[in-house]
Design a protein around this motif. Structure first.
Motif, PDB file in Angstrom:
ATOM      1  N   SER A  33     -20.823  10.895 -19.222  1.00 38.28           N
ATOM      2  CA  SER A  33     -20.944  12.290 -18.785  1.00 38.28           C
ATOM      3  C   SER A  33     -20.779  12.346 -17.268  1.00 38.28           C
ATOM      4  O   SER A  33     -21.764  12.417 -16.527  1.00 38.28           O
ATOM      5  CB  SER A  33     -22.307  12.859 -19.202  1.00 38.28           C
ATOM      6  N   PRO A  34     -19.537  12.292 -16.785  1.00 42.06           N
ATOM      7  CA  PRO A  34     -19.323  12.258 -15.326  1.00 42.06           C
ATOM      8  C   PRO A  34     -19.924  13.445 -14.585  1.00 42.06           C
ATOM      9  O   PRO A  34     -20.306  13.309 -13.415  1.00 42.06           O
ATOM     10  CB  PRO A  34     -17.792  12.264 -15.212  1.00 42.06           C
ATOM     11  N   ALA A  35     -20.034  14.590 -15.238  1.00 43.94           N
ATOM     12  CA  ALA A  35     -20.550  15.781 -14.557  1.00 43.94           C
ATOM     13  C   ALA A  35     -21.997  15.606 -14.111  1.00 43.94           C
ATOM     14  O   ALA A  35     -22.442  16.267 -13.161  1.00 43.94           O
ATOM     15  CB  ALA A  35     -20.430  17.005 -15.460  1.00 43.94           C
ATOM     16  N   THR A  36     -22.757  14.734 -14.772  1.00 45.63           N
ATOM     17  CA  THR A  36     -24.161  14.540 -14.426  1.00 45.63           C
ATOM     18  C   THR A  36     -24.387  13.306 -13.562  1.00 45.63           C
ATOM     19  O   THR A  36     -25.532  12.969 -13.270  1.00 45.63           O
ATOM     20  CB  THR A  36     -25.007  14.404 -15.706  1.00 45.63           C
ATOM     21  N   SER A  37     -23.334  12.612 -13.166  1.00 48.05           N
ATOM     22  CA  SER A  37     -23.496  11.386 -12.380  1.00 48.05           C
ATOM     23  C   SER A  37     -24.080  11.709 -11.011  1.00 48.05           C
ATOM     24  O   SER A  37     -23.780  12.732 -10.409  1.00 48.05           O
ATOM     25  CB  SER A  37     -22.152  10.671 -12.221  1.00 48.05           C
ATOM     26  N   GLY A  38     -24.957  10.819 -10.547  1.00 45.64           N
ATOM     27  CA  GLY A  38     -25.626  11.049  -9.274  1.00 45.64           C
ATOM     28  C   GLY A  38     -25.872   9.757  -8.513  1.00 45.64           C
ATOM     29  O   GLY A  38     -25.400   8.678  -8.893  1.00 45.64           O
ATOM     30  N   LEU A  39     -26.654   9.868  -7.461  1.00 38.84           N
ATOM     31  CA  LEU A  39     -26.870   8.758  -6.529  1.00 38.84           C
ATOM     32  C   LEU A  39     -28.277   8.183  -6.602  1.00 38.84           C
ATOM     33  O   LEU A  39     -28.633   7.343  -5.763  1.00 38.84           O
ATOM     34  CB  LEU A  39     -26.613   9.240  -5.088  1.00 38.84           C
ATOM     35  N   ALA A  40     -29.081   8.616  -7.576  1.00 36.54           N
ATOM     36  CA  ALA A  40     -30.480   8.187  -7.594  1.00 36.54           C
ATOM     37  C   ALA A  40     -30.602   6.670  -7.707  1.00 36.54           C
ATOM     38  O   ALA A  40     -31.398   6.046  -6.989  1.00 36.54           O
ATOM     39  CB  ALA A  40     -31.220   8.865  -8.745  1.00 36.54           C
ATOM     40  N   GLY A  41     -29.831   6.055  -8.607  1.00 41.09           N
ATOM     41  CA  GLY A  41     -29.908   4.604  -8.767  1.00 41.09           C
ATOM     42  C   GLY A  41     -29.463   3.866  -7.517  1.00 41.09           C
ATOM     43  O   GLY A  41     -30.125   2.924  -7.068  1.00 41.09           O
ATOM     44  N   ALA A  42     -28.349   4.301  -6.929  1.00 39.47           N
ATOM     45  CA  ALA A  42     -27.850   3.653  -5.713  1.00 39.47           C
ATOM     46  C   ALA A  42     -28.805   3.878  -4.543  1.00 39.47           C
ATOM     47  O   ALA A  42     -29.020   2.973  -3.718  1.00 39.47           O
ATOM     48  CB  ALA A  42     -26.460   4.192  -5.378  1.00 39.47           C
ATOM     49  N   PHE A  43     -29.381   5.064  -4.462  1.00 42.12           N
ATOM     50  CA  PHE A  43     -30.306   5.367  -3.357  1.00 42.12           C
ATOM     51  C   PHE A  43     -31.540   4.471  -3.430  1.00 42.12           C
ATOM     52  O   PHE A  43     -31.952   3.890  -2.425  1.00 42.12           O
ATOM     53  CB  PHE A  43     -30.709   6.837  -3.413  1.00 42.12           C
ATOM     54  N   MET A  44     -32.123   4.335  -4.625  1.00 39.96           N
ATOM     55  CA  MET A  44     -33.304   3.485  -4.758  1.00 39.96           C
ATOM     56  C   MET A  44     -32.947   2.021  -4.511  1.00 39.96           C
ATOM     57  O   MET A  44     -33.740   1.272  -3.927  1.00 39.96           O
ATOM     58  CB  MET A  44     -33.909   3.655  -6.145  1.00 39.96           C
ATOM     59  N   GLY A  45     -31.763   1.602  -4.946  1.00 38.47           N
ATOM     60  CA  GLY A  45     -31.335   0.240  -4.645  1.00 38.47           C
ATOM     61  C   GLY A  45     -31.251  -0.008  -3.152  1.00 38.47           C
ATOM     62  O   GLY A  45     -31.701  -1.053  -2.649  1.00 38.47           O
ATOM     63  N   SER A  46     -30.694   0.945  -2.412  1.00 48.21           N
ATOM     64  CA  SER A  46     -30.606   0.812  -0.951  1.00 48.21           C
ATOM     65  C   SER A  46     -31.989   0.822  -0.316  1.00 48.21           C
ATOM     66  O   SER A  46     -32.259   0.077   0.639  1.00 48.21           O
ATOM     67  CB  SER A  46     -29.760   1.947  -0.375  1.00 48.21           C
ATOM     68  N   VAL A  47     -32.902   1.657  -0.838  1.00 52.59           N
ATOM     69  CA  VAL A  47     -34.269   1.712  -0.289  1.00 52.59           C
ATOM     70  C   VAL A  47     -34.963   0.361  -0.470  1.00 52.59           C
ATOM     71  O   VAL A  47     -35.586  -0.161   0.473  1.00 52.59           O
ATOM     72  CB  VAL A  47     -35.073   2.835  -0.976  1.00 52.59           C
ATOM     73  N   PHE A  48     -34.870  -0.215  -1.667  1.00 54.83           N
ATOM     74  CA  PHE A  48     -35.501  -1.518  -1.905  1.00 54.83           C
ATOM     75  C   PHE A  48     -34.913  -2.584  -0.981  1.00 54.83           C
ATOM     76  O   PHE A  48     -35.647  -3.411  -0.416  1.00 54.83           O
ATOM     77  CB  PHE A  48     -35.314  -1.938  -3.361  1.00 54.83           C
TER      78      PHE A  48
END
Length: 462
Positions: free
Chosen positions: A233-248
């Protein structure tokens, strides 16, 4: 050459003296004019260079903002969804029975969840769209192409979480499909023939009609901040996973590279004896600061994954690799800040009876703190934007979840940008890529702004 005539007493003739003075004056004026021209020329070149640099930065930011800002809004529509009991024909949610084993209860729960998955959720959404606009009733079978596939799973999860919704009506906001969003946003040439279009003529016409009626409208796209990446579902894709990965990863960099880097710099600058060993260490630190970041990725893949068998594509490994890459920068900037403290501060403290340790930690270090903080934050900001070392430790893998710990599989913001720019649905993800760049730049600008503020706050004048 100007010749000077002297009389018998050795005095210079007045007329010749005047000519000599005028000649010197002309030479001085000519020299001054030449220096002034060079100075003006240098100022013009310097000013032109500054303006050119600013224009390039403005062009870069302007192009990113022009492409990325529209991605923060997305087409959707609000419809009254009736959770029809005749469609949702499932039993009541299982509850534990006395003397029932956990395995038996789990079996009944799985069977109930399977029944939920077999419900025709598309029918509920299609009927909701028809209820919103009865004129589209003749096209009810095609309405499922309007919205993204994840909306049916959202309905399922809502009913599974609260079975009392069955028999009720609720207004829900539904995201349109990515291809529909591309069409309505004008990101595809409408004059292309039907065989080159991603949607059928009927769906394109229907989407335009619903938009004209105000049923489909643009709303702020919160999914880009709170959802992980999605392929189904590309329309719902977001950055939450990447953002938390960068934070860690940044937390690991801060906890490892800054304490070790600052402590190493203090020892090398204030306590280490000046001999060939420290000279070799200093040369290697300077060389490491110039090593391409991809080399650190190779090192991390060989040591942390190949030898220590740490989890692949985990923020822990990414943080360790970026810590190694950031250490030389932290050490060099910290040593430069310590060198900037006047020697008189050290001499005065030692003269008053302070020990070497007291001199460094009570007098030198507080004065060098602004520069140390600035260098450390700039090093962390540099690590935040690195992509090459993360690709080599597997963080380019598709991860459709938000990591809960540094040991979970994840990606990072720069890697997510790399993945989105190569997505096959280019017309849709081009804007999202620019939006992700905006988020990354905002974080980096925020870190640099924090460095400037800390420098001003702790700055001490002597």
């Amino acid at each position: 050459m100007t010749t000077t005539n002297t009389n018998s007493l050795g005095h210079i003739d007045p007329q010749n003296a005047i000519e000599l003075r005028n000649e010197r004056k002309r030479r001085i004026e000519s020299s001054l004019a030449k220096r002034h021209r060079k100075e003006k020329t240098f100022k013009v070149f310097g000013f032109s260079a500054v303006i050119t640099g600013l224009l390039c930065v403005a062009l870069l930011f302007g192009s990113i903002l022009a492409k990325g800002l529209p991605a923060f809004w997305q087409y959707s529509f609000t419809v009254p969804v009736y959770f029809d009991p005749s469609v949702i024909q499932v039993g009541a949610k299982p509850t534990p029975i006395a003397n029932e084993s956990p395995a038996k209860f789990e079996e009944r729960m799985i069977a109930w969840q399977t029944e939920m998955g077999m419900v025709d959720w598309d029918m509920l959404l299609s009927k909701a769209i028809v209820a919103k606009d009865p004129k589209v009733a003749a096209q009810e079978d095609e309405l499922s192409s309007l919205y993204t596939s994840s909306e049916t799973y959202k309905l399922r999860d809502m009913v599974m979480a609260d079975p009392s919704l069955i028999g009720q009506k609720k207004d829900l906001n539904v995201l349109v499909d990515a291809n529909v969003d591309v069409w309505l946003s004008g990101n595809i040439d409408r004059s292309l023939p039907d065989e080159q279009q991603q949607l059928s003529p009927e769906i394109r016409q229907l989407a335009d009609e619903l938009k004209a009626q105000g049923i489909i409208e643009k709303t702020f796209n919160t999914n880009i901040f709170f959802n992980p990446d999605s392929r189904s579902s590309p329309a719902t894709s977001g950055l939450a996973g990447a953002f938390m990965g960068s934070v860690f990863m940044m937390l690991i960099v801060i906890l490892i590279s800054i304490p070790i880097g600052v402590a190493s710099a203090i020892y090398l600058e204030e306590f280490a004896p000046k001999n060939i060993i420290t000279d070799i260490v200093e040369v290697n630190i300077n060389n490491l600061a110039a090593v391409p970041s991809i080399v650190f990725g190779l090192l991390g893949a060989a040591i942390f994954i190949g030898w220590m068998h740490m989890p692949l594509s985990a923020p822990l490994v990414g943080g360790l690799v970026l810590s190694l890459m950031t250490l030389p920068t932290v050490i060099i900037t910290t040593r430069a800040s310590l060198k900037a403290v006047p020697p008189s501060i050290r001499q005065a403290a030692l003269g008053l009876g302070a020990s070497r340790l007291q001199t460094v930690f009570h007098h030198v270090l507080p004065l060098a703190l602004p520069g140390i903080l600035t260098g450390a934050i700039i090093g962390v900001a540099q690590a935040l934007g690195e992509t090459a070392p993360l690709l080599l430790i597997g963080m380019s893998a598709f991860v459709a979840s938000v990591p809960a710990t540094p040991l979970d599989q994840s990606t990072a913001l720069p890697v997510q940008i790399f993945l989105w720019q190569g997505n096959e649905l280019r017309n849709f993800f081009e804007g999202r890529t620019a939006a992700a760049i905006i988020v990354l730049l905002a974080l980096m600008i925020g870190l640099n702004s924090l460095a400037i503020w800390l420098r001003k706050k702790f700055e001490v004048r002597w």
